[in-house]
Design a protein around this motif. Sequence first.
Motif, PDB file in Angstrom:
ATOM      1  N   LYS A 123     -12.883  22.383   1.371  1.00  0.00           N
ATOM      2  CA  LYS A 123     -13.815  21.910   0.347  1.00  0.00           C
ATOM      3  C   LYS A 123     -14.034  22.997  -0.709  1.00  0.00           C
ATOM      4  O   LYS A 123     -13.833  24.182  -0.467  1.00  0.00           O
ATOM      5  CB  LYS A 123     -15.154  21.515   0.969  1.00  0.00           C
ATOM      6  CG  LYS A 123     -15.046  20.440   2.050  1.00  0.00           C
ATOM      7  CD  LYS A 123     -14.502  19.128   1.494  1.00  0.00           C
ATOM      8  CE  LYS A 123     -14.496  18.040   2.558  1.00  0.00           C
ATOM      9  NZ  LYS A 123     -13.953  16.758   2.041  1.00  0.00           N
ATOM     10  N   THR A 124     -14.489  22.570  -1.878  1.00  0.00           N
ATOM     11  CA  THR A 124     -14.625  23.507  -2.996  1.00  0.00           C
ATOM     12  C   THR A 124     -15.912  24.309  -2.946  1.00  0.00           C
ATOM     13  O   THR A 124     -15.928  25.485  -3.322  1.00  0.00           O
ATOM     14  CB  THR A 124     -14.538  22.747  -4.331  1.00  0.00           C
ATOM     15  OG1 THR A 124     -13.299  22.027  -4.376  1.00  0.00           O
ATOM     16  CG2 THR A 124     -14.589  23.700  -5.518  1.00  0.00           C
ATOM     17  N   TYR A 174     -18.965  17.020  -7.306  1.00  0.00           N
ATOM     18  CA  TYR A 174     -18.506  17.372  -5.955  1.00  0.00           C
ATOM     19  C   TYR A 174     -19.048  16.423  -4.875  1.00  0.00           C
ATOM     20  O   TYR A 174     -19.203  16.821  -3.724  1.00  0.00           O
ATOM     21  CB  TYR A 174     -18.926  18.811  -5.619  1.00  0.00           C
ATOM     22  CG  TYR A 174     -18.277  19.853  -6.501  1.00  0.00           C
ATOM     23  CD1 TYR A 174     -16.900  20.018  -6.524  1.00  0.00           C
ATOM     24  CD2 TYR A 174     -19.054  20.672  -7.321  1.00  0.00           C
ATOM     25  CE1 TYR A 174     -16.304  20.971  -7.335  1.00  0.00           C
ATOM     26  CE2 TYR A 174     -18.466  21.637  -8.135  1.00  0.00           C
ATOM     27  CZ  TYR A 174     -17.089  21.777  -8.139  1.00  0.00           C
ATOM     28  OH  TYR A 174     -16.499  22.720  -8.934  1.00  0.00           O
ATOM     29  N   ASN A 214     -17.772  14.233  -3.110  1.00  0.00           N
ATOM     30  CA  ASN A 214     -16.916  14.098  -1.926  1.00  0.00           C
ATOM     31  C   ASN A 214     -16.188  15.401  -1.600  1.00  0.00           C
ATOM     32  O   ASN A 214     -15.167  15.395  -0.907  1.00  0.00           O
ATOM     33  CB  ASN A 214     -15.896  12.974  -2.137  1.00  0.00           C
ATOM     34  CG  ASN A 214     -16.551  11.618  -2.321  1.00  0.00           C
ATOM     35  OD1 ASN A 214     -17.444  11.255  -1.556  1.00  0.00           O
ATOM     36  ND2 ASN A 214     -16.127  10.878  -3.343  1.00  0.00           N
ATOM     37  N   ASP A 215     -16.718  16.495  -2.125  1.00  0.00           N
ATOM     38  CA  ASP A 215     -15.983  17.758  -2.015  1.00  0.00           C
ATOM     39  C   ASP A 215     -16.910  18.926  -1.700  1.00  0.00           C
ATOM     40  O   ASP A 215     -16.833  19.975  -2.327  1.00  0.00           O
ATOM     41  CB  ASP A 215     -15.215  18.012  -3.332  1.00  0.00           C
ATOM     42  CG  ASP A 215     -14.238  19.171  -3.229  1.00  0.00           C
ATOM     43  OD1 ASP A 215     -13.883  19.557  -2.103  1.00  0.00           O
ATOM     44  OD2 ASP A 215     -13.852  19.713  -4.291  1.00  0.00           O
ATOM     45  N   TRP A 216     -17.810  18.726  -0.737  1.00  0.00           N
ATOM     46  CA  TRP A 216     -18.704  19.814  -0.356  1.00  0.00           C
ATOM     47  C   TRP A 216     -18.765  19.966   1.156  1.00  0.00           C
ATOM     48  O   TRP A 216     -18.613  19.008   1.900  1.00  0.00           O
ATOM     49  CB  TRP A 216     -20.100  19.627  -0.941  1.00  0.00           C
ATOM     50  CG  TRP A 216     -20.838  18.376  -0.572  1.00  0.00           C
ATOM     51  CD1 TRP A 216     -20.692  17.143  -1.135  1.00  0.00           C
ATOM     52  CD2 TRP A 216     -21.854  18.235   0.435  1.00  0.00           C
ATOM     53  NE1 TRP A 216     -21.549  16.233  -0.548  1.00  0.00           N
ATOM     54  CE2 TRP A 216     -22.284  16.878   0.409  1.00  0.00           C
ATOM     55  CE3 TRP A 216     -22.460  19.110   1.338  1.00  0.00           C
ATOM     56  CZ2 TRP A 216     -23.274  16.390   1.256  1.00  0.00           C
ATOM     57  CZ3 TRP A 216     -23.450  18.627   2.184  1.00  0.00           C
ATOM     58  CH2 TRP A 216     -23.855  17.278   2.136  1.00  0.00           C
TER      59      TRP A 216
END
Length: 339
Positions: free
Chosen positions: A218-219, A276, A278-280
């Motif tokens: 994840k970012t 974010y 869906n990106d945490w």
Amino acid sequence: AKQNHNKRITITSHTMPIFQKQSNKRKKIKVSHIFFIFLFSFTVIGVLHASLVWNQASLRIEQNDENSSSEGGKASIQIKQEDEKKRSHQCINDDFQPEHKVGIWTMLNDNMDYTRGATKMGRGVRRHTKTPHDLIVMEIESKPLPEENWKELSKIGFKRCVVRHIPPPQKTRHDLGEKFAVLHVWGMTVYDTVIFIDADTLVKNSLDDLIDMDMEGKTIGVTKDIRAKKWVDTFNSGVLLLHPDEKEYHRLVELLGSGLEFEYVMSDQGFLNEVYKNDWHEIGFVNNANLALYAFQRDFWDQHPIEDINIIHYTMQKPWKCRPNGQYGPICKIWIDAE
């Protein structure tokens, strides 16, 4: 006399072949000796020549190895220098000098209360965190901190990073517009890892595990939020873990100005939740213990011993306004008693 003469002649005539044989034998022996000496000398010369050739070859190999090693070393240095050149930051002040590969950031304006919060937060980081790190305050160019604030921050070891204002979308709350400057941390590629922490927090344990946390692709690393007394699917960005990336930095700035719709009342947090969603990665309650949970999800809060909490986030009441006999008394007292 004649007989003796004949006898001598006879003896002489019989002994001549013997003398010739002995002479020939001596010649053969001499020839053998000469041949042996020649063969021995040739062998010695051959060995010496081979040894010389080998030494010269070895010397050439060593020189080549040294040259290769030297060239390899130069190449490594050059690659490292080029890599360092690629690393950058968004600080416009010349005196900003990063020292480590981990940066722990907060952002302040000209409000002295938040400076008080940052000083306590910074002391907690310094006291408990072993990983070499820089402490940095992001200061917006248009809202410089008074020198008296910097005197307090410098005592703890905070570095000053002056950044330019990032214009917010028109629908953003006017009092939260400056918060989008937080996007600059993505452009701080002089650091491998960044933790951004709001100034209304208290660090009471080590951040080493958070610094080294695997975000599993994840970012960003953040914690689940609570709104209207209930858990929600969005996150709270008061503690933010990330690995700076120049391309991502430019992408975020472009997205902000692209007309992307988000929850404007939440300013930068609303924007980041849209980008974010869906990106945490969940970094855990102990790394952002939201005071709202103490008020509205007390059972959950009490499942975590206070000594295990790394960061307390004073969302419901700013810590400098806390009273030990108020609604959040025991948690406020922790901040009040902290150095």
